[in-house]
Design a protein around this motif. Structure first.
Motif, PDB file in Angstrom:
ATOM      1  N   ALA A   2       0.845  -1.205   0.000  1.00  0.00           N
ATOM      2  CA  ALA A   2       0.000   0.000   0.000  1.00  0.00           C
ATOM      3  C   ALA A   2       0.871   1.242   0.000  1.00  0.00           C
ATOM      4  O   ALA A   2       1.958   1.260   0.562  1.00  0.00           O
ATOM      5  N   GLN A 176      -6.816  -0.866   2.726  1.00  0.00           N
ATOM      6  CA  GLN A 176      -6.292  -2.224   2.571  1.00  0.00           C
ATOM      7  C   GLN A 176      -6.086  -2.825   3.953  1.00  0.00           C
ATOM      8  O   GLN A 176      -5.650  -2.136   4.873  1.00  0.00           O
ATOM      9  N   TRP A 207       2.825  -2.535   5.719  1.00  0.00           N
ATOM     10  CA  TRP A 207       2.251  -2.141   4.430  1.00  0.00           C
ATOM     11  C   TRP A 207       3.344  -1.758   3.425  1.00  0.00           C
ATOM     12  O   TRP A 207       3.230  -2.023   2.232  1.00  0.00           O
TER      13      TRP A 207
END
Length: 424
Positions: A2, A176, A207
């Motif tokens: 992400a 996410q 992430w």
């Protein structure tokens, strides 16, 4: 992976209203002190006391926004008297234009006493509204005069539910879910040790670095494990040693072992812990089990011989022995009573019959006359008086009816009966 952006995730997720602060509802709800301030429109100086990452800085900024006042901040770690003077001068100038200043001071306990005193006049005359943040007990670290002019608010360590809400908020913001399985997620929350900022920093790293779903072991290999929050010379130190002592006193060996482990795994000096356990052996066990002190001294020898970590097992043994031993504070009580009586009675001489008389002149003065050698008396007990002539015998040692002291109490009672029978 992400895309989080250049601004740290923890800063991106700072709450925009008091109601959004996670885990501090006892302060921010309508019936909490901050909620009441917001409703009445009256903001007062305060000290925010709580562990790292619980929202102290966010609360200060939100209060400035909610009350529409000028926000200024300092860190006591990086600031000195000159910085304080500049902040006060800027607040004074803003006041002349009808603008109130909220001065947020992070780590305020790091200012010395004279620096803390500098806040008194500007808080008193309303030049600033002070919000100080501290991780240390204000009762010990903040001047009493300053504390009396500020409301003390205690922030709580974030519990698992609050940390889970924080993670869910982060996932909604990023769009996410975290790339870890449920077991790893539970471990991530537990390892944050109640620190929301640390949790978000760890989530951000996951992430940024992970494409695949990690299990617990893979996650732990990737992330740096958090060291326990423990300052050897501050609250963590004193709180844990107090908990260890009280758990042993309460005959809870498992809790005692837990606090012992907390201290040693955090880097406490094993000899410091052993000194406290040895003190406990006399203060809280005493003659109810005379072997407790022997166990502690043996643990000292073993630790000095083996070193760490092997020798720490001997400290564990001493801890468990003391926790499971019969308890008595009779030795401790006897010491306090004896010390108090000694100070009260001064330099009274002992009775003449117990004074050695190595010279003829001393014998002519009656010293040593009438002393009975106890080993020659029936049952090895003479029942003589050994107290100074000007005070009555005092009962200083009161053995309990537990462990070895029960037998001591029986022996003392028998001797007392013999004295009465002899008319002593």
């Amino acid at each position: 992976m992400a895309a989080i952006g250049h601004v740290p995730l923890a800063d991106q997720l700072r709450p925009t209203r008091l109601e959004e602060v996670v885990g501090q509802e006892h302060l921010t709800d309508a019936d909490g002190p901050l909620g009441r301030m917001a409703e009445t429109g009256r903001l007062s100086s305060m000290i925010l006391w709580g562990p790292p990452g619980c929202g102290k800085t966010s609360i200060a900024r939100l209060l400035a926004n909610a009350f529409d006042v000028r926000f200024s901040s300092l860190s006591a770690v990086f600031s000195g008297v000159a910085d304080l003077k500049r902040a006060f001068a800027a607040a004074e100038e803003a006041k002349s234009f009808g603008e109130q200043t909220l001065l947020f001071v992070d780590e305020i306990h790091r200012f010395n006493r004279s620096q803390q005193d500098a806040f008194l006049p500007v808080v008193e005359d309303g030049t600033i509204i002070l919000i100080g943040a501290t991780t240390e007990n204000p009762s010990f670290e903040i001047n009493a005069a300053l504390l009396s002019r500020a409301q003390l608010l205690v922030l709580r360590r974030l519990d698992e539910a609050a940390l889970e809400r924080l993670l869910a908020k982060a996932e909604a913001h990023v769009g996410q879910t975290l790339p870890i399985d449920e077991n790893a997620r539970t471990t991530l929350i537990a390892s944050s040790d109640g620190d929301g900022r640390f949790l978000l920093n760890q989530a951000e790293m996951l992430w940024n670095l992970c494409d695949d779903i990690l299990d617990r072991d893979a996650m732990l290999r990737l992330l740096q494990r958090r060291a326990p929050v423990y300052d050897k010379d501050r609250d963590g130190h004193y709180n844990l040693i107090s908990a260890l002592h009280k758990a042993m006193r309460g005959s809870d060996p498992d809790a005692a072992l837990y606090y012992l482990a907390r201290m040693l795994t955090a880097g406490e000096d094993p000899l410091y812990v052993l000194r406290r356990i040895t003190r406990f052996a006399s203060e809280d066990v005493g003659l109810a089990d005379p072997q407790a002190l022997t166990q502690c001294m043996a643990a000292l020898d073993a630790y000095r011989f083996l070193g760490s970590p092997e020798g720490e097992l001997a400290i564990v043994q001493a801890c468990l022995y003391c926790a499971t031993a019969p308890k008595s504070n009779a030795v401790y009580g006897a010491q306090k009573a004896a010390w108090a009586l000694a100070k009260q009675t001064g330099s009274l001489p002992p009775p003449v019959h117990v004074v050695n008389a190595p010279t003829k002149a001393m014998k002519d003065l009656g010293m040593g006359v009438g002393y009975v050698y106890d080993h020659d008396a029936p049952d090895g007990f003479s029942g003589q008086n050994f107290w100074p002539d000007r005070i009555e015998p005092h009962k200083l040692y009161h053995p309990v009816e537990r462990g070895h002291e029960k037998r001591i109490a029986e022996r003392l009672a028998w001797w007392a009966q013999r004295r009465v029978a002899q008319g002593r």
